[in-house]
Design a protein around this motif. Structure first.
Motif, PDB file in Angstrom:
ATOM      1  N   ARG A  54       0.797  -1.178   0.134  1.00 28.67           N
ATOM      2  CA  ARG A  54       0.040  -0.190  -0.014  1.00 28.67           C
ATOM      3  C   ARG A  54       0.962   1.226   0.093  1.00 28.67           C
ATOM      4  O   ARG A  54       0.691   2.175  -0.612  1.00 28.67           O
ATOM      5  CB  ARG A  54      -1.208   0.257   1.295  1.00 28.67           C
ATOM      6  N   ALA A  55       1.894   1.445   0.690  1.00 30.85           N
ATOM      7  CA  ALA A  55       3.071   2.573   0.708  1.00 30.85           C
ATOM      8  C   ALA A  55       3.551   2.697  -0.313  1.00 30.85           C
ATOM      9  O   ALA A  55       3.569   3.722  -1.133  1.00 30.85           O
ATOM     10  CB  ALA A  55       3.931   2.275   1.902  1.00 30.85           C
ATOM     11  N   ALA A  57       2.181   1.659  -3.254  1.00 30.26           N
ATOM     12  CA  ALA A  57       1.453   2.159  -4.419  1.00 30.26           C
ATOM     13  C   ALA A  57       1.401   3.634  -4.152  1.00 30.26           C
ATOM     14  O   ALA A  57       0.917   4.322  -5.111  1.00 30.26           O
ATOM     15  CB  ALA A  57       0.080   1.225  -4.294  1.00 30.26           C
ATOM     16  N   GLU A  58       1.229   3.978  -3.055  1.00 33.07           N
ATOM     17  CA  GLU A  58       1.113   5.684  -2.818  1.00 33.07           C
ATOM     18  C   GLU A  58       2.230   6.597  -3.424  1.00 33.07           C
ATOM     19  O   GLU A  58       2.102   7.558  -3.719  1.00 33.07           O
ATOM     20  CB  GLU A  58       1.002   5.912  -1.265  1.00 33.07           C
ATOM     21  N   ARG A  59       3.570   5.751  -3.434  1.00 40.58           N
ATOM     22  CA  ARG A  59       4.455   6.397  -4.172  1.00 40.58           C
ATOM     23  C   ARG A  59       4.621   6.216  -5.683  1.00 40.58           C
ATOM     24  O   ARG A  59       4.803   7.461  -6.280  1.00 40.58           O
ATOM     25  CB  ARG A  59       5.971   5.873  -3.535  1.00 40.58           C
ATOM     26  N   ILE A  84      -5.762  -1.450  -2.831  1.00 42.30           N
ATOM     27  CA  ILE A  84      -4.664  -1.161  -3.569  1.00 42.30           C
ATOM     28  C   ILE A  84      -4.716  -1.657  -5.015  1.00 42.30           C
ATOM     29  O   ILE A  84      -4.912  -2.441  -5.497  1.00 42.30           O
ATOM     30  CB  ILE A  84      -3.424  -1.932  -3.200  1.00 42.30           C
TER      31      ILE A  84
END
Length: 186
Positions: A54-55, A57-59, A84
């Motif tokens: 998830r982290a 995919a945020e980047r 996600i």
């Protein structure tokens, strides 16, 4: 932003630097060749890596890869359940290599590992053959072994799951060779 479920090799290759590539094959398969800078998160460990993915995919957008596209399709669906967004690479590493793009391999000698689908076909065929031979030479009841594998293959096709692949993925042969990083730093 809408994320496509699958991306073709021709579309993914020029964007590779702006994607986080997640290879969901076993560590043994991963070691035989993977997309440059890919993270190895085997499909059976995907749920345990959800926070890290998830982290990531945020980047940057996630591109999920396997040998042919079947496991990456399942991984994209599983990630979507967890909220996600990810895309799979159409045709997997086979299509990537067939298009002439390089695969990254660890330094040194790596033991070749068959793709999971090939391992399943070999194991299922071997058990069916063993059941038939034992049924002919020892006792006809051994033919039930062949019937059980046939029933398992039908169930696998109907449910689009494969218990045999899950079991084979846990073998030491499929756990070795992972010299790349994964989202949890292992």
């Amino acid at each position: 932003m809408t994320v496509p479920h699958a991306i073709a090799v021709a579309e993914a290759q020029p964007r590779l630097g702006e994607l986080t590539v997640v290879d969901v094959r076993t560590p043994g398969e991963f070691a035989t060749g993977h997309l440059p800078d890919a993270l190895n998160v085997p499909l059976d460990r995907l749920a345990g890596s959800v926070p890290e993915l998830r982290a990531a995919a945020e980047r940057t957008p996630l591109l999920v890869v396997c040998a042919s596209g079947a496991r990456s399709d399942k991984a994209v669906t599983e990630l979507a359940v967890h909220g996600i967004a990810a895309s799979g690479l159409s045709g997997g590493t086979r299509a990537w290599a067939a298009a002439g793009h390089p695969l990254q391999r660890p330094a040194g000698r790596v033991r070749a590992v068959w793709a999971m689908e090939r391992q399943v076909r070999f194991t299922a065929g071997g058990i069916v053959l063993l059941g038939l031979i034992l049924g002919l030479l020892v006792h006809p009841a051994f033919e039930l072994l062949s019937g059980a594998i046939a029933a398992g293959l039908v169930f696998s096709a109907v449910t689009d799951t494969c218990a045999m692949a899950v079991l084979l993925a846990r073998l030491p042969l499929n756990r070795r060779g992972n010299r790349a990083r994964d989202p949890q730093g292992r």
